[in-house]
Scaffold this active site. Structure first.
Site, PDB file in Angstrom:
ATOM      1  CE  LYS A   1      37.065  44.059  33.412  1.00 41.88           C
ATOM      2  NZ  LYS A   1      35.892  43.531  34.113  1.00 41.88           N
TER       3      LYS A   1
ATOM      4  N   PRO B   1      40.647  50.148  42.454  1.00 37.08           N
ATOM      5  CG  PRO B   1      38.516  50.580  43.263  1.00 37.08           C
ATOM      6  CD  PRO B   1      39.431  50.893  42.133  1.00 37.08           C
TER       7      PRO B   1
ATOM      8  CB  ALA C   1      36.754  46.537  42.370  1.00 37.76           C
TER       9      ALA C   1
ATOM     10  CG  LEU D   1      36.407  48.725  38.556  1.00 38.35           C
ATOM     11  CD1 LEU D   1      36.727  49.720  39.669  1.00 38.35           C
ATOM     12  CD2 LEU D   1      35.568  49.409  37.473  1.00 38.35           C
ATOM     13  N   GLY D   2      39.237  45.307  36.559  1.00 31.82           N
ATOM     14  CA  GLY D   2      40.380  44.803  35.782  1.00 31.82           C
ATOM     15  C   GLY D   2      41.717  45.428  36.119  1.00 31.82           C
ATOM     16  N   GLY D   3      41.843  46.020  37.310  1.00 28.69           N
ATOM     17  CA  GLY D   3      43.076  46.730  37.666  1.00 28.69           C
ATOM     18  C   GLY D   3      44.328  45.866  37.568  1.00 28.69           C
ATOM     19  N   GLY D   4      44.305  44.685  38.161  1.00 27.23           N
ATOM     20  CA  GLY D   4      45.475  43.790  38.143  1.00 27.23           C
ATOM     21  C   GLY D   4      45.832  43.383  36.722  1.00 27.23           C
ATOM     22  CB  SER D   5      43.717  42.252  33.878  1.00 29.47           C
ATOM     23  OG  SER D   5      43.175  41.174  34.610  1.00 29.47           O
ATOM     24  CB  SER D   6      44.671  47.445  33.500  1.00 35.64           C
ATOM     25  OG  SER D   6      44.988  48.522  32.665  1.00 35.64           O
TER      26      SER D   6
ATOM     27  CG  ASP E   1      39.226  40.416  32.559  1.00 33.29           C
ATOM     28  OD1 ASP E   1      38.548  39.728  31.783  1.00 33.29           O
ATOM     29  OD2 ASP E   1      38.795  40.892  33.625  1.00 33.29           O
TER      30      ASP E   1
HETATM   31  O1  C5P Z   1      41.696  34.152  34.305  1.00 31.12           O
HETATM   32  P1  C5P Z   1      41.427  34.719  35.671  1.00 31.12           P
HETATM   33  O2  C5P Z   1      42.541  34.450  36.632  1.00 31.12           O
HETATM   34  O3  C5P Z   1      41.044  36.160  35.619  1.00 31.12           O
HETATM   35  O4  C5P Z   1      40.141  33.957  36.222  1.00 31.12           O
HETATM   36  C1  C5P Z   1      39.810  33.866  37.571  1.00 31.12           C
HETATM   37  C2  C5P Z   1      38.772  32.770  37.788  1.00 31.12           C
HETATM   38  O5  C5P Z   1      37.527  33.166  37.191  1.00 31.12           O
HETATM   39  C3  C5P Z   1      39.117  31.463  37.108  1.00 31.12           C
HETATM   40  O6  C5P Z   1      39.853  30.656  37.973  1.00 31.12           O
HETATM   41  C4  C5P Z   1      37.745  30.861  36.819  1.00 31.12           C
HETATM   42  O7  C5P Z   1      37.244  30.236  37.967  1.00 31.12           O
HETATM   43  C5  C5P Z   1      36.889  32.085  36.558  1.00 31.12           C
HETATM   44  N1  C5P Z   1      36.721  32.384  35.118  1.00 31.12           N
HETATM   45  C6  C5P Z   1      35.870  31.598  34.350  1.00 31.12           C
HETATM   46  N2  C5P Z   1      35.718  31.878  33.004  1.00 31.12           N
HETATM   47  C7  C5P Z   1      36.368  32.925  32.442  1.00 31.12           C
HETATM   48  C8  C5P Z   1      37.211  33.749  33.226  1.00 31.12           C
HETATM   49  C9  C5P Z   1      37.371  33.452  34.565  1.00 31.12           C
HETATM   50  O8  C5P Z   1      35.284  30.642  34.841  1.00 31.12           O
HETATM   51  N3  C5P Z   1      36.195  33.183  31.142  1.00 31.12           N
END
Ligand code: C5P
Length: 292
Positions: free
Chosen positions: A11, A90, A93, A95-100, A132
């Site tokens: 993404k 990558p 980065a 690009l949301g790879g792990g989430s996708s 994500d």
């Molecule tokens: O949810 P995810 O693991 O992708 O988030 C990684 C880190 O990014 C969280 O630990 C937080 O510090 C930050 N984050 C945030 N607000 C969001 C998404 C992520 O502060 N809406």
């Protein structure tokens, strides 16, 4: 062997407004997110006996494992699901790879175990895996709000060609959010600018509040911006997510290809991708766009 394949698209954030800092450590956001043709390909199958996990070396597979476990537990199943990942997106980065990949694992596991998971439930499970992940359950063009769990399909975005470039640095999302100062966020209207563009049938980059903290924490990103400014005007250039990938937008594939030729020798990683609609359709033709 009962094998199922999933395409996990990357993404980009066409905008990212940080609305407020929450008491749980996360931030409330407003963002328009768009799936693009850059993708990982994953295969999943039910395996008798010990689960064997094969993936690209260095891949952060834990989110895929968590996604599979969640569906197995919800289904009350004792089956094992194994998988293989062909990784192109990558890591760390923006690009949301792990989430996708995790969203692909949710879809595939539900299919393999033949469990009907209502979409609302799939979104809740997805949100528990990462901010994500809910977006990637369906992809396409979405207004994403809250921590990432509130989604409204918008668009469609006109077919857009996106030149992506980075220094190949691993950017920690947490570090970038921690470096963010709420007194330096933009006018809060980046997402509105993108949405207004969509109503006019235009692709607009609205701005990204994480750009300043990302540049402070990871100064290498400034070089990528400088290189992209050789091929596009500043309003067509932006950072995606918490970085470090920077993108330039083009209406025509030939323009993107010409820009790629200029940028590629000057950066550690670059590619051209196109926008992808939720049904995987690219510019009216089904299939996956060619990548460079
Ligand atoms: O949810 P995810 O693991 O992708 O988030 C990684 C880190 O990014 C969280 O630990 C937080 O510090 C930050 N984050 C945030 N607000 C969001 C998404 C992520 O502060 N809406």
């Amino acid at each position: 062997m009962n094998l199922t394949e999933e395409v996990a698209y990357a993404k980009v954030n066409l905008s990212l407004d940080v609305v407020s800092k929450r008491t749980d450590g996360f931030h409330d956001l407003r963002s328009v997110m768009q799936t693009i043709s850059l993708h990982d390909t994953l295969s999943f199958w039910i395996e008798e006996g010990q689960s064997s996990v094969r993936g690209m070396e260095g891949a952060d597979l834990s989110l895929i494992d968590k996604a599979i476990d969640t569906v197995i537990q919800a289904a009350g199943s004792s089956k094992r699901i194994a998988y293989a990942v062909e990784k192109h997106i990558p890591f760390a980065a923006g690009l949301g790879g792990g989430s996708s990949d995790a969203a692909a694992a949710l879809r595939a596991s539900a299919r393999l175990l033949a469990v009907e998971v209502p979409l609302s439930e799939l979104h809740t499970v997805a949100a528990s895996l990462g901010s994500d992940v809910p977006f990637f359950v369906e992809g396409g063009t979405s207004l994403v709000e809250g921590r990432g769990e509130k989604m409204t399909p918008v668009g469609p975005l006109p077919l857009t060609w996106i030149l992506l470039a980075s220094e190949g640095i691993s950017v920690s999302t947490r570090t970038v959010f921690e470096g963010l100062r709420m007194d330096e966020v933009g006018d809060g209207k980046a997402t509105d600018r993108v949405m207004n563009g969509l109503t006019r049938g235009e692709t607009v980059l609205g701005g990204n509040d994480l750009t300043q903290p990302a540049l402070r924490e990871f100064p290498g990103i400034a070089h990528t911006f400088a290189v992209l400014r050789q091929v596009a005007t500043p309003d067509r250039i932006g950072m995606t997510g918490s970085g470090g990938t920077v993108m330039a937008m083009f209406a025509r594939k030939e323009e993107a290809s010409r820009a790629y030729e200029v940028v590629q020798p000057q950066v550690a990683w670059s590619t051209v991708a196109s926008s992808v609609r939720t049904d995987g359709v690219i510019g009216g033709a089904a299939g996956i766009a060619e990548e460079m």
